[in-house]
Design a protein around this motif. Sequence first.
Motif, mmCIF file in Angstrom:
data_model
loop_
_atom_site.group_PDB
_atom_site.id
_atom_site.type_symbol
_atom_site.label_atom_id
_atom_site.label_comp_id
_atom_site.label_asym_id
_atom_site.label_seq_id
_atom_site.Cartn_x
_atom_site.Cartn_y
_atom_site.Cartn_z
ATOM 1 N N ILE A 63 25.674 7.108 -30.185
ATOM 2 C CA ILE A 63 26.429 6.596 -29.040
ATOM 3 C C ILE A 63 25.754 7.012 -27.738
ATOM 4 N N THR A 64 25.331 8.265 -27.670
ATOM 5 C CA THR A 64 24.637 8.743 -26.479
ATOM 6 C C THR A 64 23.326 7.995 -26.266
ATOM 7 N N ASN A 65 22.595 7.753 -27.343
ATOM 8 C CA ASN A 65 21.323 7.036 -27.232
ATOM 9 C C ASN A 65 21.513 5.603 -26.735
ATOM 10 N N ILE A 66 22.597 4.942 -27.145
ATOM 11 C CA ILE A 66 22.872 3.585 -26.665
ATOM 12 C C ILE A 66 23.033 3.590 -25.151
ATOM 13 N N VAL A 67 23.780 4.579 -24.647
ATOM 14 C CA VAL A 67 23.981 4.687 -23.195
ATOM 15 C C VAL A 67 22.657 4.873 -22.477
ATOM 16 N N LEU A 68 21.811 5.751 -23.001
ATOM 17 C CA LEU A 68 20.547 6.041 -22.347
ATOM 18 C C LEU A 68 19.560 4.874 -22.449
ATOM 19 N N GLN A 69 19.532 4.216 -23.597
ATOM 20 C CA GLN A 69 18.519 3.192 -23.844
ATOM 21 C C GLN A 69 18.811 1.861 -23.163
ATOM 22 N N TYR A 70 20.074 1.547 -22.911
ATOM 23 C CA TYR A 70 20.417 0.216 -22.396
ATOM 24 C C TYR A 70 21.047 0.253 -21.010
ATOM 25 N N SER A 71 21.043 1.403 -20.370
ATOM 26 C CA SER A 71 21.664 1.509 -19.049
ATOM 27 C C SER A 71 20.978 0.625 -18.026
ATOM 28 N N TYR A 72 19.646 0.523 -18.089
ATOM 29 C CA TYR A 72 18.933 -0.280 -17.099
ATOM 30 C C TYR A 72 19.214 -1.767 -17.259
ATOM 31 N N ILE A 73 19.495 -2.214 -18.480
ATOM 32 C CA ILE A 73 19.879 -3.615 -18.683
ATOM 33 C C ILE A 73 21.236 -3.879 -18.044
ATOM 34 N N ALA A 237 45.742 0.852 -26.105
ATOM 35 C CA ALA A 237 44.537 0.516 -26.865
ATOM 36 C C ALA A 237 43.275 0.863 -26.076
ATOM 37 N N VAL A 238 43.268 0.513 -24.786
ATOM 38 C CA VAL A 238 42.115 0.837 -23.942
ATOM 39 C C VAL A 238 41.931 2.339 -23.852
ATOM 40 N N GLY A 239 43.053 3.058 -23.669
ATOM 41 C CA GLY A 239 42.974 4.511 -23.562
ATOM 42 C C GLY A 239 42.411 5.159 -24.814
ATOM 43 N N VAL A 240 42.841 4.684 -25.974
ATOM 44 C CA VAL A 240 42.367 5.251 -27.242
ATOM 45 C C VAL A 240 40.876 4.998 -27.408
ATOM 46 N N LEU A 241 40.442 3.764 -27.136
ATOM 47 C CA LEU A 241 39.031 3.430 -27.305
ATOM 48 C C LEU A 241 38.147 4.208 -26.332
ATOM 49 N N VAL A 242 38.584 4.304 -25.079
ATOM 50 C CA VAL A 242 37.792 5.012 -24.076
ATOM 51 C C VAL A 242 37.702 6.497 -24.398
ATOM 52 N N MET A 243 38.807 7.097 -24.808
ATOM 53 C CA MET A 243 38.793 8.527 -25.104
ATOM 54 C C MET A 243 38.011 8.816 -26.399
ATOM 55 N N ALA A 244 38.004 7.852 -27.333
ATOM 56 C CA ALA A 244 37.181 8.021 -28.536
ATOM 57 C C ALA A 244 35.698 8.018 -28.149
ATOM 58 N N PHE A 245 35.340 7.126 -27.226
ATOM 59 C CA PHE A 245 33.973 7.087 -26.709
ATOM 60 C C PHE A 245 33.642 8.395 -25.989
ATOM 61 N N ALA A 246 34.584 8.882 -25.184
ATOM 62 C CA ALA A 246 34.379 10.144 -24.454
ATOM 63 C C ALA A 246 34.186 11.307 -25.419
ATOM 64 N N TRP A 247 34.948 11.319 -26.514
ATOM 65 C CA TRP A 247 34.829 12.402 -27.488
ATOM 66 C C TRP A 247 33.436 12.422 -28.111
ATOM 67 N N LYS A 248 32.892 11.232 -28.372
ATOM 68 C CA LYS A 248 31.550 11.163 -28.940
ATOM 69 C C LYS A 248 30.526 11.746 -27.982
ATOM 70 N N LEU A 249 30.642 11.387 -26.696
ATOM 71 C CA LEU A 249 29.716 11.932 -25.705
ATOM 72 C C LEU A 249 29.887 13.439 -25.559
ATOM 73 N N ALA A 250 31.159 13.870 -25.527
ATOM 74 C CA ALA A 250 31.443 15.299 -25.356
ATOM 75 C C ALA A 250 30.957 16.115 -26.546
ATOM 76 N N SER A 251 30.926 15.485 -27.713
ATOM 77 C CA SER A 251 30.488 16.191 -28.921
ATOM 78 C C SER A 251 28.973 16.241 -29.043
ATOM 79 N N ALA A 252 28.289 15.447 -28.242
ATOM 80 C CA ALA A 252 26.819 15.431 -28.283
ATOM 81 C C ALA A 252 26.266 16.330 -27.181
#
Length: 410
Positions: A63-73, A237-252
């Motif tokens: 998940i972190t790599n996706i953010v880093l690799q495609y941010s410029y797009i 639903a938005v809150g759950v998805l966003v916080m799940a994404f945040a947890w992945k970043l926070a865990s990396a």
Amino acid sequence: MTVTAPRGPMGSVAPPPRKNGMDDVRLAMTRNLRTSGIYVALVALVALFALITGGASLSAGNITNIVLQYSYILVLAIGMVIVIIAGHIDLSVGSVVALTGAISAITVIKFGMPWWVGVLAALAAGLLIGAWHGFWVAYVGIPAFIVTLAGMLLFRGLTLFVLDNVSLSPFPEGYGVIASGFINGWLGGNGYDVFTLVVFALGVAGFAVSQYRSRKARMGYHQPVPPLSMFALKILAVGVLVMAFAWKLASARGLPVVLIMLAVLIMAYTMMMQHTVFGRQIYAIGGNLAAASLSGVKVRAVNFWIFVNMGLLSAVAGIVFSSRTNGAQPGAGNMFELDAIAAAFIGGAAVTGGVGKVVGAMAGGLIMAVMSNGMQLMGIDQSLQSVVKGLVLLLAVAFDIWNKRRAGAH
């Protein structure tokens, strides 16, 4: 023959028949069908690749790599959707990414200037390139397709000239933080970063407040809105998805610096497009150029600044990309313009202009990113990946045309 209004009790005129409440609900639910469908498609795509890859696509590191690799797009997609809304196109952004990255590298690596001077040099170059395009499109009257096609060739050639056809690296450490830096540990945490979770929680709260105020405003104008239960379910639903994404970043590794920059750009340009005169003028030009001119919109000036903005955002993407790769390459930015255009169209922009949103372009860009990343994890050949991306883009535009025909039929 005289037609009289139907009479109610005591001879009063009967009120017009009320619309069925379900009709209002149905209208509210289908009013933004395409935009909503994009988000549903994104979630479905994420779930599909998670299932196929056995959960590898949802690992914290990936998940972190996706953010880093495609941010410029995604940065390019912000500018591209604005260009497309105005009824234009920009084919040069990939070459501008390469040239601005090369200028930054020459300034910092070859001339030994501080890294922030290289950033400023790249931004200045992007503004000048945007002004060059804007002059030919807005004041000379050459179609943007031709101007930016020429720019694609011109600035790619200048990139080869500036770099002497060889790569240039590495950048100093400070420059690398732009695309590869993280903020973590500010609020502690055991195996995860609390600061990242707090930032995203505040973001969800802000989204909920914004949506609630928008709902109240629509009700104040007697516009149809979904039931409160569905509204609450959407926020949840938005809150759950966003916080799940945040947890992945926070865990990396914590909160990526480039994600903060991207969030600021998304909020700023969303505000500009939806709540400023300039943004409304862009929609007016793309929707009906003749009507916009008769309404007093300074079409030439608006078109000029649209391309100046695209040049600036291309320079930002060039800085991020060169920071990510820790150098400048003659072939940098190859095909980036197609990814940015695809993100805008998949995200809901209309081929004819006048329609589109920044957040929609972000969703379209994420769909492209998730597809690319998922297919890479599956080991699918690069040629087949291009085939899939092309089909997705074609279907997105076909759906846009079908949706307009259906709306016209009704």
